[in-house]
Design a protein around this motif. Sequence first.
Motif, PDB file in Angstrom:
ATOM      1  N   ASP A 157       0.814  -1.214   0.000  1.00 29.22           N
ATOM      2  CA  ASP A 157       0.000   0.000   0.000  1.00 29.22           C
ATOM      3  C   ASP A 157       0.848   1.265   0.000  1.00 29.22           C
ATOM      4  OD1 ASP A 157      -2.569  -1.039  -0.156  1.00 29.22           O
ATOM      5  OD2 ASP A 157      -2.671  -1.422   1.993  1.00 29.22           O
ATOM      6  N   ALA A 158       2.035   1.205   0.562  1.00 31.00           N
ATOM      7  CA  ALA A 158       2.874   2.402   0.606  1.00 31.00           C
ATOM      8  C   ALA A 158       3.347   2.803  -0.788  1.00 31.00           C
ATOM      9  CB  ALA A 158       4.063   2.173   1.535  1.00 31.00           C
ATOM     10  N   SER A 159       3.820   1.821  -1.559  1.00 29.90           N
ATOM     11  CA  SER A 159       4.315   2.112  -2.908  1.00 29.90           C
ATOM     12  C   SER A 159       3.231   1.967  -3.967  1.00 29.90           C
ATOM     13  CB  SER A 159       5.475   1.180  -3.250  1.00 29.90           C
ATOM     14  OG  SER A 159       5.020  -0.168  -3.333  1.00 29.90           O
ATOM     15  N   GLN A 160       2.092   1.361  -3.601  1.00 29.86           N
ATOM     16  CA  GLN A 160       0.972   1.107  -4.514  1.00 29.86           C
ATOM     17  C   GLN A 160       1.402   0.265  -5.708  1.00 29.86           C
ATOM     18  OE1 GLN A 160      -1.706   4.450  -5.188  1.00 29.86           O
ATOM     19  NE2 GLN A 160      -0.822   5.547  -3.446  1.00 29.86           N
ATOM     20  N   THR A 161       2.237  -0.746  -5.414  1.00 30.49           N
ATOM     21  CA  THR A 161       2.713  -1.683  -6.432  1.00 30.49           C
ATOM     22  C   THR A 161       2.662  -3.093  -5.848  1.00 30.49           C
ATOM     23  OG1 THR A 161       5.008  -1.413  -5.696  1.00 30.49           O
ATOM     24  CG2 THR A 161       4.262  -0.011  -7.515  1.00 30.49           C
ATOM     25  N   TRP A 162       2.802  -4.082  -6.729  1.00 34.73           N
ATOM     26  CA  TRP A 162       2.857  -5.467  -6.266  1.00 34.73           C
ATOM     27  C   TRP A 162       4.127  -5.719  -5.459  1.00 34.73           C
ATOM     28  CZ3 TRP A 162      -1.615  -7.321  -6.291  1.00 34.73           C
ATOM     29  CH2 TRP A 162      -2.508  -7.167  -7.352  1.00 34.73           C
ATOM     30  N   ASP A 163       3.976  -6.527  -4.431  1.00 28.67           N
ATOM     31  CA  ASP A 163       5.090  -6.883  -3.555  1.00 28.67           C
ATOM     32  C   ASP A 163       5.456  -8.337  -3.818  1.00 28.67           C
ATOM     33  OD1 ASP A 163       6.791  -7.567  -1.493  1.00 28.67           O
ATOM     34  OD2 ASP A 163       5.687  -6.475   0.053  1.00 28.67           O
ATOM     35  N   VAL A 180      -1.311  -2.518 -12.287  1.00 28.35           N
ATOM     36  CA  VAL A 180      -2.096  -1.597 -11.466  1.00 28.35           C
ATOM     37  C   VAL A 180      -1.694  -0.151 -11.731  1.00 28.35           C
ATOM     38  CG1 VAL A 180      -2.652  -3.218  -9.612  1.00 28.35           C
ATOM     39  CG2 VAL A 180      -0.515  -1.918  -9.498  1.00 28.35           C
ATOM     40  N   VAL A 181      -2.673   0.733 -11.618  1.00 31.47           N
ATOM     41  CA  VAL A 181      -2.456   2.179 -11.695  1.00 31.47           C
ATOM     42  C   VAL A 181      -3.066   2.799 -10.445  1.00 31.47           C
ATOM     43  CG1 VAL A 181      -2.502   2.153 -14.209  1.00 31.47           C
ATOM     44  CG2 VAL A 181      -4.614   2.635 -12.948  1.00 31.47           C
ATOM     45  N   ARG A 182      -2.778   4.060 -10.207  1.00 27.59           N
ATOM     46  CA  ARG A 182      -3.268   4.737  -9.013  1.00 27.59           C
ATOM     47  C   ARG A 182      -4.596   5.440  -9.284  1.00 27.59           C
ATOM     48  NH1 ARG A 182       2.098   7.083  -5.898  1.00 27.59           N
ATOM     49  NH2 ARG A 182       3.390   5.233  -6.237  1.00 27.59           N
ATOM     50  N   PRO A 183      -5.343   5.760  -8.227  1.00 23.33           N
ATOM     51  CA  PRO A 183      -6.582   6.524  -8.419  1.00 23.33           C
ATOM     52  C   PRO A 183      -6.322   7.801  -9.201  1.00 23.33           C
ATOM     53  CG  PRO A 183      -6.467   5.709  -6.174  1.00 23.33           C
ATOM     54  CD  PRO A 183      -5.140   5.401  -6.805  1.00 23.33           C
ATOM     55  N   GLY A 184      -7.222   8.096 -10.145  1.00 22.30           N
ATOM     56  CA  GLY A 184      -7.069   9.280 -10.971  1.00 22.30           C
ATOM     57  C   GLY A 184      -6.228   9.063 -12.213  1.00 22.30           C
ATOM     58  N   GLU A 185      -5.785   7.813 -12.453  1.00 16.63           N
ATOM     59  CA  GLU A 185      -5.018   7.506 -13.656  1.00 16.63           C
ATOM     60  C   GLU A 185      -5.863   6.693 -14.633  1.00 16.63           C
ATOM     61  OE1 GLU A 185      -1.340   5.668 -12.523  1.00 16.63           O
ATOM     62  OE2 GLU A 185      -0.586   7.459 -11.508  1.00 16.63           O
ATOM     63  N   MET A 186      -5.415   6.650 -15.861  1.00 15.46           N
ATOM     64  CA  MET A 186      -6.160   5.998 -16.942  1.00 15.46           C
ATOM     65  C   MET A 186      -6.107   4.478 -16.831  1.00 15.46           C
ATOM     66  SD  MET A 186      -7.736   6.431 -20.042  1.00 15.46           S
ATOM     67  CE  MET A 186      -7.118   7.860 -20.948  1.00 15.46           C
ATOM     68  N   VAL A 240     -12.038   7.897   8.028  1.00 13.82           N
ATOM     69  CA  VAL A 240     -11.522   9.268   7.966  1.00 13.82           C
ATOM     70  C   VAL A 240     -10.296   9.270   7.057  1.00 13.82           C
ATOM     71  CG1 VAL A 240     -12.359   9.874  10.274  1.00 13.82           C
ATOM     72  CG2 VAL A 240     -10.039   8.970  10.006  1.00 13.82           C
ATOM     73  N   HIS A 241      -9.994  10.428   6.491  1.00 14.12           N
ATOM     74  CA  HIS A 241      -8.805  10.574   5.657  1.00 14.12           C
ATOM     75  C   HIS A 241      -7.573  10.876   6.508  1.00 14.12           C
ATOM     76  CE1 HIS A 241     -11.434  11.207   2.002  1.00 14.12           C
ATOM     77  NE2 HIS A 241     -10.461  10.451   1.520  1.00 14.12           N
ATOM     78  N   GLY A 242      -6.403  10.493   5.986  1.00 20.25           N
ATOM     79  CA  GLY A 242      -5.147  10.816   6.631  1.00 20.25           C
ATOM     80  C   GLY A 242      -4.041  10.976   5.618  1.00 20.25           C
ATOM     81  N   ASP A 243      -2.947  11.596   6.027  1.00 21.04           N
ATOM     82  CA  ASP A 243      -1.835  11.888   5.118  1.00 21.04           C
ATOM     83  C   ASP A 243      -0.772  10.793   5.102  1.00 21.04           C
ATOM     84  OD1 ASP A 243      -3.010  14.340   4.517  1.00 21.04           O
ATOM     85  OD2 ASP A 243      -1.957  15.355   6.153  1.00 21.04           O
ATOM     86  N   THR A 244      -0.730   9.976   6.133  1.00 24.76           N
ATOM     87  CA  THR A 244       0.340   8.991   6.252  1.00 24.76           C
ATOM     88  C   THR A 244      -0.240   7.618   6.560  1.00 24.76           C
ATOM     89  OG1 THR A 244       0.588   9.439   8.625  1.00 24.76           O
ATOM     90  CG2 THR A 244       1.967  10.718   7.103  1.00 24.76           C
ATOM     91  N   GLY A 261      -2.211   9.895  -2.917  1.00 24.11           N
ATOM     92  CA  GLY A 261      -1.198  10.263  -1.943  1.00 24.11           C
ATOM     93  C   GLY A 261      -1.686  10.261  -0.514  1.00 24.11           C
ATOM     94  N   HIS A 262      -2.928   9.850  -0.286  1.00 24.28           N
ATOM     95  CA  HIS A 262      -3.505   9.830   1.052  1.00 24.28           C
ATOM     96  C   HIS A 262      -3.949   8.415   1.419  1.00 24.28           C
ATOM     97  CE1 HIS A 262      -3.597  14.106   0.205  1.00 24.28           C
ATOM     98  NE2 HIS A 262      -3.887  14.349   1.469  1.00 24.28           N
ATOM     99  N   PHE A 263      -4.257   8.269   2.693  1.00 26.25           N
ATOM    100  CA  PHE A 263      -4.756   6.996   3.193  1.00 26.25           C
ATOM    101  C   PHE A 263      -6.142   7.190   3.789  1.00 26.25           C
ATOM    102  CE2 PHE A 263      -0.312   6.098   2.814  1.00 26.25           C
ATOM    103  CZ  PHE A 263      -0.260   4.752   2.487  1.00 26.25           C
ATOM    104  N   LEU A 264      -6.853   6.094   3.865  1.00 20.90           N
ATOM    105  CA  LEU A 264      -8.159   6.071   4.499  1.00 20.90           C
ATOM    106  C   LEU A 264      -8.046   5.162   5.714  1.00 20.90           C
ATOM    107  CD1 LEU A 264     -11.056   7.190   3.700  1.00 20.90           C
ATOM    108  CD2 LEU A 264     -11.577   4.821   3.149  1.00 20.90           C
TER     109      LEU A 264
END
Length: 481
Positions: A157-163, A180-186, A240-244, A261-264
């Motif tokens: 989840d930190a790098s948003q890539t396969w481990d 995989v792509v990140r939210p807001g990407e095509m 709730v939303h968070g930054d880290t 760039g945020h976490f839930l």
Amino acid sequence: MSARYLMGIDVGTQSAKVVIFRTDGEVMCSAQQPLRALEIPQPNRAEHPDDDLWYSVQQACRAAMTRFHQLGGQDHQLLAAGLCVIRCCRVLMRQDGELAWPVINWMDARLNQPYQPAPEYGDVRWITTTSGYITHRLTGQTRDTSANYIGCWPMDDASQTWDDSKMASCHLRRDQLFDVVRPGEMLGEVTSTAARASGLPLGLPIIATAHDKAVEALGAGALAQGEALISLGTYIGAMVHGDTQPHASEHFWPFQAALPGHFLYECMGVRRGMWTVSWFRDQFGAAALQDAKDTGVDIETLLGAEASVVAAGSDGLITLHDWAAPAEAPWRKGAIIGFDGRHTRAHLFRSLLEGIVFTMKNHLDPMMQALDRPLTQLVISGGGANSDLFMQLFADIFGVPARRNAMRSSAAIGCALNAGMALGVWQSYQEGVTALVKTGETFLPNARHHALYQQLNQQVYQQLHSVLDPLLKRLSPLVEA
């Protein structure tokens, strides 16, 4: 300059919803297609019948596009669609993109464990999520959002890539998984085959979002430090939303947010939450249905009005929401206690709602304490937010204001926000939230009711599991054989 539009495709446990927004925030049109009932072939199994998810998406998209054209919309004005599909499911696909096995729903016990190959699954080429599957149907791409991999998946989840280090423990290989792509990407563009099936414009960009609850949190505008979203669905969650990405906690889990760039941060919720309300209506509402027809209102409005005049605390009727037992306590059952001669259907209906709010408070409060965040306001989304009674119960039991937005189904808004940011419609997500999220009524707590509910919660509700668990452990083997 002609109007421009964004589409949100939101597929939940009970229906597929499509909403088309003008970029200034006005809703152009919408459509909804109910999903068929889950198939429950045996206890702790739950599957979507046939190819119901894809069928429902096709029907909802086609109906929305028909209405869009009737209102004068043209295909070139539709900029993109954000896609959000039920989380915590597992999809097994063949090489040709067809289902190898019915979609395994989040209520299925198999999803508590890593993927296990089985002969009955046949020729499985891909293991993915519901969003990956619908993306493939729409675009032909083997691509998915990184933010819908919750549970037994080898996702970092930190790098948003396969481990790669987690592949073996998840019983998966990298070549079985989508990119995989990140939210807001095509994710891709609508193919000619998908355009014919769904009515969507050929080449329409499909944009990644996140899992459904994260998209709801974004679409509800719950971005402030002390705000928490409560999502009223088949599964009722609070987040709730968070930054880290914080360290693990027994009181919540961090997930990728739909806000890049945020976490839930999400605490435990209520499984089969709003299902319980539907169950009560369908199983015990025959007389109420006739009364509703006689008075010219729908049954939910009638039951809510009746329950609104019942005293806070339902005259001692208490409902414990364990209709779907958690994995760590499979013996648990729901319970309704405290019946006496005063109680009517209105008491029972109010008690069901109070039980949901008590449960959510007892999960959300510890999370906020662990995060060192005082709770200042609730934002309530989902169809249950239409109920004035339910909204007031959230305010009274939590002791903070509870707000609902003009559009109760906020996941579609979150989809449009991700899509709009991908196309550069707004300079920031906050600008997009300002454009699309229209706030509604705020319900303030009744201090006298809050004091009573505090006593009921601390002296009774919070003690129920310790009292009932020993009995239910003995009951389970007697009735589950």
